[in-house]
Design an enzyme around this catalytic site. Structure first.
Site, short mmCIF file in Angstrom:
data_model
loop_
_atom_site.label_atom_id
_atom_site.label_comp_id
_atom_site.label_asym_id
_atom_site.label_seq_id
_atom_site.Cartn_x
_atom_site.Cartn_y
_atom_site.Cartn_z
N SER A 140 0.81 -1.21 0.00
CA SER A 140 0.00 0.00 0.00
C SER A 140 0.85 1.26 0.00
O SER A 140 2.07 1.23 -0.06
CB SER A 140 -0.96 0.04 1.20
N TYR B 177 -2.67 0.48 -3.32
CA TYR B 177 -3.91 0.98 -2.73
C TYR B 177 -3.56 1.90 -1.57
O TYR B 177 -2.49 1.79 -0.97
CB TYR B 177 -4.82 -0.16 -2.28
#
Length: 131
Positions: free
Chosen positions: A25, A58
């Protein structure tokens, strides 16, 4: 028909850290995420202005007001602390609405503090004219 359009971007943010051993992430200051309309776990593209690398991951929320931009997991090998990056998110919209659509742009200083927030309108004093 749908068109994939730029939904928002955080423009020329400074990487504050890279954590190879985190699951993955990008950690983004939650205030920046709100301004850019990026939700936790939303897919984002990262464009490293310093080295020219690009990757997708993400977003996860970082401490509000911290200015944190930390690349986590394997992607940490693609950046270094201090690199300049652009963080972009995307949206699929109906083709008949695409011409009038305007993304949210969040410009930050070297501490990742927002300096301006605006929509980009090509051809009317936008970034496109500055290039």
């Amino acid at each position: 028909m749908k068109r994939k359009m730029l939904k928002s971007k955080i423009h020329r943010a400074t990487v504050t850290g890279a954590d190879l051993h985190y699951e993955g992430s990008i950690t983004i200051d939650s205030e920046l995420m709100k301004q850019a309309d990026i939700l936790p776990y939303e897919a984002v593209d990262i464009w490293n202005v310093t080295y020219g690398t690009r990757f997708q991951t993400y977003a996860i929320e970082g401490q509000p007001g911290s200015g944190v931009i930390c690349i986590n997991g394997a992607a940490a090998r693609m950046v270094s602390k201090g690199d300049m990056v652009i963080i972009a998110s995307w949206i699929d919209i109906d083709a008949d609405k695409a011409a009038a659509y305007e993304p949210k742009l969040v410009f930050v200083d070297d501490k990742n503090v927002p300096t301006t927030q605006k929509s980009e309108n090509p051809g009317q004093g936008s970034l496109r004219n500055a290039i």
